[in-house]
Design a protein around this motif. Sequence first.
Motif, short mmCIF file in Angstrom:
data_model
loop_
_atom_site.label_atom_id
_atom_site.label_comp_id
_atom_site.label_asym_id
_atom_site.label_seq_id
_atom_site.Cartn_x
_atom_site.Cartn_y
_atom_site.Cartn_z
N LEU A 101 10.57 -12.48 -3.27
CA LEU A 101 9.22 -11.94 -3.17
C LEU A 101 8.87 -11.19 -4.44
O LEU A 101 9.68 -10.44 -4.98
CB LEU A 101 9.12 -10.99 -1.97
CG LEU A 101 7.82 -10.22 -1.77
CD1 LEU A 101 6.67 -11.18 -1.45
CD2 LEU A 101 7.96 -9.17 -0.67
N ALA A 102 7.66 -11.41 -4.95
CA ALA A 102 7.11 -10.62 -6.06
C ALA A 102 5.84 -9.95 -5.54
O ALA A 102 4.83 -10.61 -5.31
CB ALA A 102 6.81 -11.50 -7.26
N ALA A 103 5.91 -8.64 -5.31
CA ALA A 103 4.82 -7.91 -4.65
C ALA A 103 4.15 -6.94 -5.61
O ALA A 103 4.75 -5.94 -6.01
CB ALA A 103 5.37 -7.15 -3.45
N PRO A 104 2.89 -7.19 -5.99
CA PRO A 104 2.14 -6.23 -6.82
C PRO A 104 1.88 -4.95 -6.01
O PRO A 104 1.59 -5.01 -4.81
CB PRO A 104 0.84 -6.96 -7.13
CG PRO A 104 1.11 -8.40 -6.82
CD PRO A 104 2.12 -8.41 -5.73
N ILE A 105 2.01 -3.80 -6.68
CA ILE A 105 1.80 -2.52 -5.99
C ILE A 105 0.95 -1.59 -6.85
O ILE A 105 0.94 -1.67 -8.07
CB ILE A 105 3.13 -1.82 -5.65
CG1 ILE A 105 3.92 -1.53 -6.93
CG2 ILE A 105 3.96 -2.63 -4.67
CD1 ILE A 105 5.11 -0.59 -6.72
N VAL A 106 0.21 -0.73 -6.16
CA VAL A 106 -0.49 0.39 -6.80
C VAL A 106 0.13 1.64 -6.22
O VAL A 106 0.13 1.84 -5.00
CB VAL A 106 -2.01 0.34 -6.52
CG1 VAL A 106 -2.68 1.59 -7.08
CG2 VAL A 106 -2.63 -0.90 -7.12
N GLU A 107 0.66 2.50 -7.07
CA GLU A 107 1.45 3.62 -6.57
C GLU A 107 0.92 4.94 -7.13
O GLU A 107 0.48 5.02 -8.28
CB GLU A 107 2.92 3.44 -6.98
CG GLU A 107 3.90 4.23 -6.15
CD GLU A 107 5.33 3.74 -6.38
OE1 GLU A 107 5.91 3.09 -5.50
OE2 GLU A 107 5.86 4.01 -7.48
N GLY A 108 0.94 5.96 -6.30
CA GLY A 108 0.50 7.28 -6.72
C GLY A 108 0.95 8.36 -5.75
O GLY A 108 1.19 8.08 -4.57
N ILE A 232 4.96 -4.60 -10.44
CA ILE A 232 5.28 -5.68 -9.50
C ILE A 232 6.72 -5.48 -9.06
O ILE A 232 7.64 -5.45 -9.89
CB ILE A 232 5.10 -7.07 -10.14
CG1 ILE A 232 3.64 -7.29 -10.55
CG2 ILE A 232 5.55 -8.17 -9.18
CD1 ILE A 232 3.40 -8.60 -11.30
N GLU A 233 6.91 -5.31 -7.76
CA GLU A 233 8.26 -5.18 -7.20
C GLU A 233 8.81 -6.59 -6.93
O GLU A 233 8.18 -7.39 -6.24
CB GLU A 233 8.23 -4.39 -5.88
CG GLU A 233 7.88 -2.93 -6.04
CD GLU A 233 9.11 -2.06 -6.29
OE1 GLU A 233 10.19 -2.63 -6.58
OE2 GLU A 233 8.97 -0.83 -6.20
N VAL A 234 9.99 -6.88 -7.50
CA VAL A 234 10.61 -8.20 -7.34
C VAL A 234 11.85 -8.08 -6.46
O VAL A 234 12.76 -7.30 -6.76
CB VAL A 234 10.99 -8.80 -8.72
CG1 VAL A 234 11.62 -10.18 -8.54
CG2 VAL A 234 9.77 -8.88 -9.62
N TYR A 235 11.86 -8.85 -5.37
CA TYR A 235 12.99 -8.88 -4.45
C TYR A 235 13.74 -10.19 -4.64
O TYR A 235 13.13 -11.27 -4.63
CB TYR A 235 12.51 -8.78 -2.99
CG TYR A 235 11.76 -7.50 -2.68
CD1 TYR A 235 12.40 -6.44 -2.05
CD2 TYR A 235 10.42 -7.35 -3.03
CE1 TYR A 235 11.71 -5.26 -1.76
CE2 TYR A 235 9.73 -6.18 -2.75
CZ TYR A 235 10.39 -5.13 -2.11
OH TYR A 235 9.70 -3.98 -1.84
N THR A 236 15.06 -10.13 -4.83
CA THR A 236 15.86 -11.32 -5.08
C THR A 236 16.80 -11.59 -3.91
O THR A 236 16.92 -10.78 -2.99
CB THR A 236 16.69 -11.15 -6.37
OG1 THR A 236 17.67 -10.11 -6.17
CG2 THR A 236 15.80 -10.79 -7.54
N THR A 237 17.46 -12.73 -3.97
CA THR A 237 18.40 -13.10 -2.90
C THR A 237 19.77 -12.46 -3.09
O THR A 237 20.54 -12.36 -2.13
CB THR A 237 18.56 -14.63 -2.85
OG1 THR A 237 18.93 -15.10 -4.16
CG2 THR A 237 17.26 -15.31 -2.43
#
Length: 422
Positions: A101-108, A232-237
């Motif tokens: 999964l590659a999830a774009p995020i806005v963080e604050g 972008i948070e990247v989740y790998t296997t």
Amino acid sequence: MRATHQTRPFAPFEWLISLRYLRARRKEGFISVIAGFSFLGIMLGVATLIIVMAVMNGFRKELLDKILGLNGHLLVQPLESPLTDWKEVADRINTVQGVRLAAPIVEGQALATSPFGATGVLVRGIRSDDLTNITSIARNIKQGTLEGFDEGQGLAIGRRLADQLSVRAGDNITIVAAKGAVTPMGTLPRNKTYRVAAVFEIGMSEYDAAFVFMPITEAQAYFNRPNDVTAIEVYTTDPDKIDVFRKNVTEAAGRPIFMVDWRQRNATFFNALQVERNVMFLILTLIVLVAALNIISGLIMLVKDKGSDIAILRTMGASQGSIMRIFLITGASIGVVGTVIGFLVGTVICMNIETIRKFISWLTNTELFSPELYFLSKLPAEMDTGETFAVVLMALTLSLLATLYPSWRAARLDPVEALRYE
């Protein structure tokens, strides 16, 4: 002349004499006590080492699963220009083999308030599809639902945060950010009221008390980022192969990026765990070492006590090698049996450690493993084949080395001197 017959090493008579020396007689009671303590020391040392290493491995695995279940294995941040092309970059990264999964995020950072309390939180804007693919959140919804998350202005918050603010799914909370509208009077804080759409519980208290998930479009508007995202948070296997993924993700991004992997983000935490694990291994190895030294002292006393027996065996034709092997077998038997039983005891306890914890808690009426203190809801144990084999091999090696000097002394005993005063 009659040819001398040389017995083969570890002949049956050597085993017979060695095993007889292991059996206690009345005048040899003290020697037997030393042998018994040596056996118990090695057994307890091996069992304790296996249990502690398994629990430390379990801690690492559980915490790693929880930390990396919420945070990505790779954090992709923009260089040179804002991440306005985040949709295209995320789509390209999603095509990399091994990327889950590659999830774009806005963080604050912000302040979450309700009529019953206030606390600092980390607001993370994310797409609904990405949030449902983060299994540590989607599978642990305790109240409400994530359906229609993108369509409304609902938030997903942690269970401990909900408890601190005394709210439930369907209630409202106010999010206050330091940077808001710029006016002639200066920058005013921005505050907006949102409905709590879902309450999740990961099981790690720090995350359950600090994270607030918001629809990404709403987060962009709230934090004044209409066209770009924070990262972008990247989740790998496989997080252990993160170096391979770094190279592939860099190529797939197609733009200047800066990456931080999970090892760098949690370096202090996991380094502390590793140091603690190594120190525990060294300290508990001393138990086995002390037991091995007991074998030395017990065998030296046995050699002194059996001096006349050794002399008689030598005059009957036993070689120095046979005498040495007899005492080698005697000492090694204590170490081998202690190690094997310690391995079995450690394995059984590791397989039933949670049941044992619950029984002791019930028996003593105390909480032995507080989830608030240890972040986890149960006592984990994960046996590693390589580590367990290393513990067993280390115990056997120390036990064998402990027998060499006393056995050598027995083999060097002069029969004439031993029988002179008999």
